[in-house]
Scaffold this active site. Sequence first.
Site, PDB file in Angstrom:
ATOM      1  N   HIS A 126       0.829  -1.206   0.000  1.00 53.04           N
ATOM      2  CA  HIS A 126       0.000   0.000   0.000  1.00 53.04           C
ATOM      3  C   HIS A 126       0.866   1.260   0.000  1.00 53.04           C
ATOM      4  O   HIS A 126       0.690   2.157  -0.831  1.00 53.04           O
ATOM      5  CB  HIS A 126      -0.914  -0.025   1.228  1.00 53.04           C
ATOM      6  CG  HIS A 126      -1.742   1.202   1.406  1.00 53.04           C
ATOM      7  ND1 HIS A 126      -3.107   1.211   1.210  1.00 53.04           N
ATOM      8  CD2 HIS A 126      -1.422   2.475   1.797  1.00 53.04           C
ATOM      9  CE1 HIS A 126      -3.580   2.428   1.456  1.00 53.04           C
ATOM     10  NE2 HIS A 126      -2.568   3.207   1.825  1.00 53.04           N
ATOM     11  N   GLU A 127       1.804   1.339   0.936  1.00 56.42           N
ATOM     12  CA  GLU A 127       2.612   2.557   1.061  1.00 56.42           C
ATOM     13  C   GLU A 127       3.549   2.745  -0.138  1.00 56.42           C
ATOM     14  O   GLU A 127       3.750   3.872  -0.607  1.00 56.42           O
ATOM     15  CB  GLU A 127       3.405   2.539   2.365  1.00 56.42           C
ATOM     16  CG  GLU A 127       2.560   2.479   3.622  1.00 56.42           C
ATOM     17  CD  GLU A 127       1.491   3.561   3.710  1.00 56.42           C
ATOM     18  OE1 GLU A 127       1.652   4.631   3.062  1.00 56.42           O
ATOM     19  OE2 GLU A 127       0.484   3.340   4.407  1.00 56.42           O
ATOM     20  N   HIS A 170       1.776   4.372  -2.995  1.00 55.47           N
ATOM     21  CA  HIS A 170       1.646   5.833  -2.917  1.00 55.47           C
ATOM     22  C   HIS A 170       2.801   6.508  -3.655  1.00 55.47           C
ATOM     23  O   HIS A 170       2.630   7.559  -4.286  1.00 55.47           O
ATOM     24  CB  HIS A 170       1.619   6.296  -1.462  1.00 55.47           C
ATOM     25  CG  HIS A 170       0.275   6.176  -0.804  1.00 55.47           C
ATOM     26  ND1 HIS A 170      -0.876   6.691  -1.359  1.00 55.47           N
ATOM     27  CD2 HIS A 170      -0.092   5.621   0.384  1.00 55.47           C
ATOM     28  CE1 HIS A 170      -1.906   6.453  -0.551  1.00 55.47           C
ATOM     29  NE2 HIS A 170      -1.454   5.796   0.511  1.00 55.47           N
ATOM     30  N   HIS A 203     -10.091   7.864   2.823  1.00 55.37           N
ATOM     31  CA  HIS A 203     -10.033   6.464   3.213  1.00 55.37           C
ATOM     32  C   HIS A 203     -11.390   5.774   3.045  1.00 55.37           C
ATOM     33  O   HIS A 203     -11.451   4.637   2.577  1.00 55.37           O
ATOM     34  CB  HIS A 203      -9.557   6.327   4.661  1.00 55.37           C
ATOM     35  CG  HIS A 203      -8.101   6.615   4.837  1.00 55.37           C
ATOM     36  ND1 HIS A 203      -7.637   7.852   5.247  1.00 55.37           N
ATOM     37  CD2 HIS A 203      -7.000   5.849   4.643  1.00 55.37           C
ATOM     38  CE1 HIS A 203      -6.311   7.822   5.301  1.00 55.37           C
ATOM     39  NE2 HIS A 203      -5.896   6.622   4.944  1.00 55.37           N
TER      40      HIS A 203
END
Length: 225
Positions: free
Chosen positions: A42-43, A46, A130
Amino acid sequence: LIDLQAHDGLYVNAFWNGTFAAFGDGDAIDYSPLTSMEIVGHEMTHGVTEFSAGLVYSGESGALNESFSDVFGAAVRWQANPTVGSWLIGDQIVMPSGSGNPFRSMANPNLYQCADCYNGLWFNNGDIVHYDSGIQNYWFYLLCQGGSGTNDLGNNFSVTGIAMLDAAAIAYRNLTVYLTPNSTFADAGMYGEQAAVDLFGQCSNQQIQTANAWYAVGIGNPFSG
């Protein structure tokens, strides 16, 4: 090249700061260190988003930004180890002795107060980036797993799942070729279908199911040939 910074402190969060991804150690009560496969994926995504579509982190573009990170985090986890594959985000860091919960469910976004349909339940409520991420999250889930029913707008839908690698390729091409900083869900739906055409051909099953999955989450129309 994306740098990672683990053991960044005792907090329940992980983040991308524009230069590196940092991962907290949890709180030692409800959550262990935030270094599960889908959170790391996920990170890192980004970072990919920042240097491709550059989706602005607010409103609909921000929700898409968060969703692409969930999509590729989940895809990495499924591909790396299908035996622990899951449509939950954060379930692997929940400590058995604590009272914490996973952060989001891609299979049932409403379970954690995330929208699964544009203009539907929980849409634009609270933490928009979110919570509204659940719209595209559910699109990806349906595209991979299939499903049918009636959405929050009263529209009946039916989606036949395609291979996850095909679904991920469509999402990646959409993110890196078509979307721009202020893209909306409508843009993601339109260009997502175009990405499917680019990769698999006009009227391919991948295009048909991509369109039908977007319709299921309140974007566009079902495929009509």
